[in-house]
Write an enzyme that holds these catalytic residues in place. Structure first.
Site, PDB file in Angstrom:
ATOM      1  N   CYS A   2       0.821  -1.208   0.000  1.00 52.03           N
ATOM      2  CA  CYS A   2       0.000   0.000   0.000  1.00 52.03           C
ATOM      3  C   CYS A   2       0.860   1.265   0.000  1.00 52.03           C
ATOM      4  O   CYS A   2       1.972   1.270   0.519  1.00 52.03           O
ATOM      5  CB  CYS A   2      -0.877   0.022   1.233  1.00 52.03           C
ATOM      6  N   ARG A  27       5.079   0.131  -5.834  1.00 51.56           N
ATOM      7  CA  ARG A  27       5.052  -0.667  -4.605  1.00 51.56           C
ATOM      8  C   ARG A  27       4.153  -1.894  -4.731  1.00 51.56           C
ATOM      9  O   ARG A  27       4.251  -2.817  -3.942  1.00 51.56           O
ATOM     10  CB  ARG A  27       4.551   0.193  -3.446  1.00 51.56           C
ATOM     11  N   TRP A  74      -2.966  -2.631  -1.540  1.00 51.33           N
ATOM     12  CA  TRP A  74      -2.614  -4.018  -1.904  1.00 51.33           C
ATOM     13  C   TRP A  74      -3.409  -4.888  -0.945  1.00 51.33           C
ATOM     14  O   TRP A  74      -3.191  -4.860   0.272  1.00 51.33           O
ATOM     15  CB  TRP A  74      -1.111  -4.230  -1.730  1.00 51.33           C
ATOM     16  N   ASN A 100      -1.733   2.307   5.912  1.00 53.41           N
ATOM     17  CA  ASN A 100      -0.812   1.231   5.522  1.00 53.41           C
ATOM     18  C   ASN A 100      -0.538   0.417   6.770  1.00 53.41           C
ATOM     19  O   ASN A 100      -0.349   1.000   7.843  1.00 53.41           O
ATOM     20  CB  ASN A 100       0.541   1.787   5.047  1.00 53.41           C
ATOM     21  N   GLY A 101      -0.462  -0.900   6.619  1.00 50.52           N
ATOM     22  CA  GLY A 101      -0.164  -1.736   7.781  1.00 50.52           C
ATOM     23  C   GLY A 101      -1.323  -2.666   8.073  1.00 50.52           C
ATOM     24  O   GLY A 101      -2.242  -2.816   7.261  1.00 50.52           O
ATOM     25  N   GLU A 489      17.697 -17.451  -8.253  1.00 50.59           N
ATOM     26  CA  GLU A 489      17.319 -16.093  -8.615  1.00 50.59           C
ATOM     27  C   GLU A 489      16.789 -16.055 -10.060  1.00 50.59           C
ATOM     28  O   GLU A 489      15.804 -15.364 -10.348  1.00 50.59           O
ATOM     29  CB  GLU A 489      18.526 -15.160  -8.431  1.00 50.59           C
ATOM     30  N   LYS A 493      13.065 -14.791 -11.002  1.00 53.73           N
ATOM     31  CA  LYS A 493      12.815 -13.702 -11.953  1.00 53.73           C
ATOM     32  C   LYS A 493      11.811 -14.151 -13.006  1.00 53.73           C
ATOM     33  O   LYS A 493      10.879 -13.443 -13.327  1.00 53.73           O
ATOM     34  CB  LYS A 493      14.090 -13.266 -12.699  1.00 53.73           C
ATOM     35  N   GLU A 496       8.293 -14.586 -11.506  1.00 51.26           N
ATOM     36  CA  GLU A 496       7.739 -13.295 -11.057  1.00 51.26           C
ATOM     37  C   GLU A 496       7.156 -12.486 -12.216  1.00 51.26           C
ATOM     38  O   GLU A 496       6.081 -11.919 -12.103  1.00 51.26           O
ATOM     39  CB  GLU A 496       8.873 -12.419 -10.478  1.00 51.26           C
ATOM     40  N   HIS A 512      17.062 -36.519  -7.381  1.00 49.10           N
ATOM     41  CA  HIS A 512      16.189 -36.915  -6.278  1.00 49.10           C
ATOM     42  C   HIS A 512      14.750 -36.430  -6.491  1.00 49.10           C
ATOM     43  O   HIS A 512      14.032 -36.186  -5.534  1.00 49.10           O
ATOM     44  CB  HIS A 512      16.762 -36.398  -4.957  1.00 49.10           C
ATOM     45  N   LYS A 611       6.459  -4.428  -4.140  1.00 47.62           N
ATOM     46  CA  LYS A 611       7.880  -4.126  -4.042  1.00 47.62           C
ATOM     47  C   LYS A 611       8.354  -4.169  -2.592  1.00 47.62           C
ATOM     48  O   LYS A 611       9.428  -4.645  -2.286  1.00 47.62           O
ATOM     49  CB  LYS A 611       8.124  -2.733  -4.639  1.00 47.62           C
TER      50      LYS A 611
HETATM   51  C1  G6P Z   1       9.245  -8.665  -2.506  1.00 48.19           C
HETATM   52  C2  G6P Z   1       9.839  -8.232  -3.824  1.00 48.19           C
HETATM   53  C3  G6P Z   1      11.090  -9.042  -4.094  1.00 48.19           C
HETATM   54  C4  G6P Z   1      12.064  -8.872  -2.914  1.00 48.19           C
HETATM   55  C5  G6P Z   1      11.421  -9.286  -1.590  1.00 48.19           C
HETATM   56  C6  G6P Z   1      12.283  -8.933  -0.404  1.00 48.19           C
HETATM   57  O1  G6P Z   1       8.758  -9.952  -2.616  1.00 48.19           O
HETATM   58  O2  G6P Z   1       8.909  -8.413  -4.872  1.00 48.19           O
HETATM   59  O3  G6P Z   1      11.680  -8.589  -5.286  1.00 48.19           O
HETATM   60  O4  G6P Z   1      13.186  -9.661  -3.138  1.00 48.19           O
HETATM   61  O5  G6P Z   1      10.193  -8.576  -1.439  1.00 48.19           O
HETATM   62  O6  G6P Z   1      12.371  -7.552  -0.315  1.00 48.19           O
HETATM   63  P1  G6P Z   1      13.493  -6.750   0.425  1.00 48.19           P
HETATM   64  O7  G6P Z   1      13.094  -5.315   0.263  1.00 48.19           O
HETATM   65  O8  G6P Z   1      13.456  -7.171   1.868  1.00 48.19           O
HETATM   66  O9  G6P Z   1      14.786  -7.061  -0.203  1.00 48.19           O
END
Ligand code: G6P
Length: 616
Positions: A2, A27, A74, A100-101, A489, A493, A496, A512, A611
């Site tokens: 949010c 965000r 969100w 927010n929260g 990673e 990616k 995502e 396995h 984000k």
């Molecule tokens: C969210 C983002 C990811 C990020 C993760 C951790 O899921 O979409 O891209 O890696 O949060 O975020 P941080 O700000 O703690 O690195």
């Protein structure tokens, strides 16, 4: 997640709020809303979906008013729709609030309010706040700032709040606990933001509210702050700081998307993260932010790394760096699991929290646990002034600049850079690294930006490989040693941003289970730069080929063995094994990016993701 933007001043609030909402889009959100103070009372506009929908909806409506609050939501409690979107209003429409929260005790509070006869319109936890404040105010007959303070004492959970009320149409109330909120101070005007993005265009003078702060912003008057934990509500003097953000950093700068811009910013992000920290003449690596705690780190029994998402992958890379170079045992933990596990923490443990945003709720909770149990708590984050930066005992920033694309790219390579510097600095002081290796790693770090540039030049080739991957439903990413987190990673990616199901695995482990998935339709992306177990990786690839899997490989320039077994190959320049993630990650980012574009996905704002994950 949010986002909050609010304005009180002489100008029309709506254009400022709308622009702010656009700047908060990164965000992650699924509905948006605005409330404006007008002569006839509070006017509200809310829409499910993008800010653009809200803008279209408001086009021919009266959006006048010089005081307003706006929000991107969100969804947590209740699906994304107009009822659940913020702002939420009191039953008589005289008060509107954005939040927010999460209100953790909202069920109990809601029941009490329902018993008093309050009719709720949404399924959100937030709506409890507006009715609670109104009910306190009505019962006690007190001004709004006081009612907010009393009500917030009953609230468990986290909040960043902005509230307007017709009781005083020239007043905006803000409050903060656990979720960031900034007050930007302009010329007879105030700009509120959940981060600096909606504010920076107008002012760089900001006050970061502290937990429990309630701020009263009145037209033509200075900001007044008191704290809910202070029974006398004595005024605190606001500490004005300079916002370390520029407008340019928030714009696309000629690129089609933020993600592509940020992928291309990596040579700079890595360079900036090293700047001023390596003194080649004196042969010294020094991270100013942790100097005071360096001795504790050198004497640590163990490093516990806590993080989420991509930052957790950086943690796994750090495990290799610290164990190999500093010879201190490392545990890498998902913060969300660690916090609920009653972990064993010793006072001579060093807990290292990694987070690009510095606001991830689970990582912050892990920081608190580390502090409570007496460990030394160090942070690595990218956002200056973030909660993590303030809650950890010491730390080092990655200097990647703001990252707007939801999927992390440049903050990942910047984190690895900082972690490598940290390991080198500690290893030299501890005497656990041969000087020849120390110098080689320093030299390789210095040349990493150029090496990243050379990988970026292969974008067209990677685009062609993406045409192939984009037709698939699944993909597997494999790697060993320090390339295993890179494989994780790469898979993260791809899923995502392109919504293709992808798994990252240690190459030897697929025997396995996952090998059962291999057939002609399964692209297997293998991260196979020169490393001490290169031959083992070659054997793992043979096992896949025997089952008709299609290999796409990331190898060093001049490699013939793995590339000879691959349908597609991307070559990266040679670099010390421990630093290979800095270069092998780049083609995987570009691959996911182009696959997502081909599949017509919104790469900067992937569905359902946020984000900054400020709720657990
Ligand atoms: C969210 C983002 C990811 C990020 C993760 C951790 O899921 O979409 O891209 O890696 O949060 O975020 P941080 O700000 O703690 O690195």
């Amino acid at each position: 997640m949010c986002g909050i933007v609010a304005y009180l001043g002489q100008k029309d609030a709506y254009p400022i709020l709308l622009k702010g909402l656009y700047r908060l889009e990164y965000r992650g959100y699924d509905s948006a809303g605005v409330a404006l103070m007008q002569e006839s009372g509070i006017k509200m506009f809310k829409k499910k979906g993008r800010v653009e929908e809200l803008q279209k909806f408001c086009e021919n409506l009266d959006t006048s008013g010089t005081l307003g609050i706006a929000h991107t939501r969100w969804a947590t409690h209740g699906e994304p729709n107009e009822q659940n979107a913020h702002p939420h209003v009191s039953e008589d429409g005289s008060m509107a609030l954005i939040h927010n929260g999460i209100v953790e005790n909202y069920v109990v509070l809601k029941q009490q309010l329902v018993n008093q006869g309050v009719a709720f319109k949404s399924e959100t936890d937030t709506e409890v706040l507006v009715h609670l404040i109104k009910s306190v105010q009505d019962k006690e007959g007190i001004p709004l700032p006081e009612a907010v303070t009393i009500a917030l004492r009953m609230v468990e959970g986290t909040y960043a709040l902005a509230i307007i009320s017709t009781e005083n149409p020239d007043q905006l109330i803000v409050a903060k606990k656990g979720s960031p909120l900034l007050v930007g101070i302009g010329d007879n005007e105030y700009f509120i933001g959940s981060d600096g993005a909606p504010i920076v265009e107008y002012t760089k003078q900001v006050v970061y509210l502290e937990d429990g702060d309630v701020g009263v912003i009145s037209r033509d008057k200075p900001l007044r702050i008191s704290n809910v934990n202070d029974s006398e509500r004595l005024p605190k003097s606001p500490y004005i700081q300079t916002l370390e953000l520029s407008l340019e950093q928030l714009e696309k700068g000629g690129f089609d998307t933020y993600m592509l811009k940020e992928i291309y910013e990596q040579p700079k992000a890595v360079r900036d993260s090293m700047r001023g920290r390596i003194n080649l003449e004196k042969d010294v690596v020094s991270l100013g932010g942790i100097i005071e705690y360096e001795q504790k780190m050198l004497n640590a029994r163990r490093f516990i790394i806590v993080a989420c998402g991509t930052s957790w992958h950086s943690g796994l890379i750090a495990e290799h760096l610290f164990e190999t170079l500093v010879r201190i045992p490392v545990e890498v933990e998902y913060a969300s699991e660690f916090r609920y596990r009653n972990p064993i923490i010793y006072e001579d443990d060093v807990l290292i929290a990694i987070s690009q945003s510095g606001e991830t709720a689970d990582t912050l909770a892990a920081v608190e646990i580390g502090k409570k149990r007496g460990a030394t708590v160090i942070g690595i984050c990218n956002v200056v002034g973030s909660t993590m930066a303030r809650e950890t005992m010491a730390g080092s920033y990655s200097h990647a600049g703001p990252e707007i694309g939801v999927a992390c790219t440049k903050t990942f390579t910047a984190q690895i850079t900082v972690l490598a510097l940290m390991a080198l600095s500690l290893a030299k002081k501890k005497g656990t690294i041969p000087m020849s290796l120390y110098h080689k790693l320093l030299n390789d770090l210095e040349t990493a930006p150029e090496k990243i540039e050379s990988v970026l030049r292969q974008e067209q080739k990677i685009q062609r490989i993406a045409q192939y991957v984009a037709t698939k439903q699944n993909a597997m990413f494999l790697g060993r040693g320090v390339s295993f987190p890179v494989a994780l990673e790469g898979a993260l990616k791809l899923k995502e941003i392109s919504y293709i199901h992808a798994e990252g695995y240690p190459a030897a482990e697929i025997k396995h289970g996952p090998i059962a998935l291999i057939d002609t339709n399964m692209p297997v992306i293998v991260v196979a730069p020169e490393q001490h177990i290169y031959d083992k990786v070659v054997s793992n690839i043979q096992e896949i080929i025997a089952r008709k899997g299609t290999i796409i490989s990331i190898v060093n320039e001049g490699d013939t063995t793995v590339s000879g077994m691959s349908k597609f190959t991307i070559e990266v320049p040679g670099i010390d094994e421990l630093l290979t993630p800095l270069v092998t990650t780049i083609p995987l980012q570009l691959l996911s990016y182009h696959v997502a574009l081909i599949r017509d996905c919104d790469v900067d704002k992937p569905r359902n993701l946020a984000k900054s994950v400020s709720v657990e």
